[in-house]
Design a protein around this motif. Structure first.
Motif, short mmCIF file in Angstrom:
data_model
loop_
_atom_site.label_atom_id
_atom_site.label_comp_id
_atom_site.label_asym_id
_atom_site.label_seq_id
_atom_site.Cartn_x
_atom_site.Cartn_y
_atom_site.Cartn_z
N THR A 1 2.58 6.40 -6.98
CA THR A 1 1.55 7.32 -7.47
C THR A 1 1.91 8.77 -7.16
O THR A 1 1.76 9.65 -8.01
CB THR A 1 0.19 6.97 -6.85
N SER B 1 0.83 -1.20 0.00
CA SER B 1 0.00 0.00 0.00
C SER B 1 0.87 1.26 0.00
O SER B 1 0.66 2.18 -0.81
CB SER B 1 -0.92 -0.02 1.22
N PRO C 1 -7.58 11.58 -4.26
CA PRO C 1 -8.32 10.41 -4.77
C PRO C 1 -7.40 9.37 -5.41
O PRO C 1 -7.56 8.17 -5.18
CB PRO C 1 -9.26 11.00 -5.82
N LYS C 2 -6.41 9.83 -6.18
CA LYS C 2 -5.50 8.89 -6.82
C LYS C 2 -4.63 8.19 -5.78
O LYS C 2 -4.36 6.99 -5.88
CB LYS C 2 -4.65 9.59 -7.86
N ILE D 1 -5.51 1.66 -1.54
CA ILE D 1 -6.49 0.57 -1.40
C ILE D 1 -6.11 -0.61 -2.30
O ILE D 1 -6.15 -1.77 -1.86
CB ILE D 1 -7.91 1.08 -1.70
N LEU D 2 -5.74 -0.32 -3.53
CA LEU D 2 -5.34 -1.40 -4.45
C LEU D 2 -4.06 -2.09 -3.97
O LEU D 2 -3.95 -3.32 -4.03
CB LEU D 2 -5.15 -0.87 -5.86
N ALA E 1 -5.49 7.62 -2.65
CA ALA E 1 -6.36 6.71 -1.90
C ALA E 1 -6.61 5.42 -2.68
O ALA E 1 -6.53 4.32 -2.13
CB ALA E 1 -7.69 7.40 -1.56
N VAL E 2 -6.90 5.56 -3.97
CA VAL E 2 -7.13 4.37 -4.80
C VAL E 2 -5.86 3.52 -4.87
O VAL E 2 -5.92 2.29 -4.77
CB VAL E 2 -7.62 4.77 -6.21
N ALA E 3 -4.71 4.16 -5.01
CA ALA E 3 -3.45 3.42 -5.05
C ALA E 3 -3.21 2.69 -3.74
O ALA E 3 -2.77 1.53 -3.73
CB ALA E 3 -2.29 4.37 -5.35
N SER F 1 2.74 1.57 -3.39
CA SER F 1 1.91 2.05 -4.50
C SER F 1 1.54 3.51 -4.33
O SER F 1 1.47 4.26 -5.32
CB SER F 1 0.65 1.19 -4.64
#
Length: 157
Positions: A57, A50, A76-77, A83-84, A79-81, A53
């Motif tokens: 990012t 996490s 947002p980018k 989580i993924l 956070a998505v990185a 990533s």
């Protein structure tokens, strides 16, 4: 009195065996391995993946390769990185956790160990689920039982 104690000890020993003749698995053993898997998957895989990533990012956003949102900025980018990365890290530990459960021994009714019975690992979701194919492995004894018996000489004449 001593014969009763001997009988109860023999009964207790018999109760510790599963129908496969293997050692009985205690719930506490399974819970301990499950907690260990959760803890190790978080600290050794999910958290580093996490953070990694999110760092990549952030670097892409900082270099201008990716553009930050005009309304929300880079969050947002990132956070998505995060989580993924977390999900990929957790998923990458499944094999290691499976090995830990397999070391406990076979679990009654399954081939792979506790929590990883028939249907796990790309073979469907278990009996009754659409697409369930079961285990393709057949032992030598089962092959002999299922093999058609050779025709007799009188049937061929």
């Amino acid at each position: 009195m001593s014969s009763e104690a001997g009988e109860s000890a023999a009964t207790a020993q018999a109760d510790r065996k599963s129908h496969h003749g293997e050692r009985h698995l205690h719930r506490e053993d399974i819970r301990q391995i499950w907690r260990e898997c959760q803890k190790e998957s978080f600290w050794y895989r999910a958290l580093p993946a996490s953070l990694g990533s999110m760092a990549v990012t952030g670097g892409l956003l900082y270099q201008g390769i990716w553009n930050a949102s005009k309304r929300f900025g880079p969050f947002p980018k990132l956070a998505v990185a995060g989580i993924l990365g977390y999900a990929v890290g957790k998923a990458s530990y499944v094999g290691t956790c499976r090995e830990k459960f397999q070391r406990l021994g076979p679990f009654p009714g399954s081939e792979d160990g506790p929590g990883f019975g028939p249907g796990f690992g790309g073979r469907g979701f278990g009996p009754g689920w659409p697409g369930h194919r079961g285990c393709p492995h057949v032992c030598e004894e089962c092959k002999k039982k299922e093999a058609p018996s050779p025709p007799t000489e009188t049937a061929q004449s």
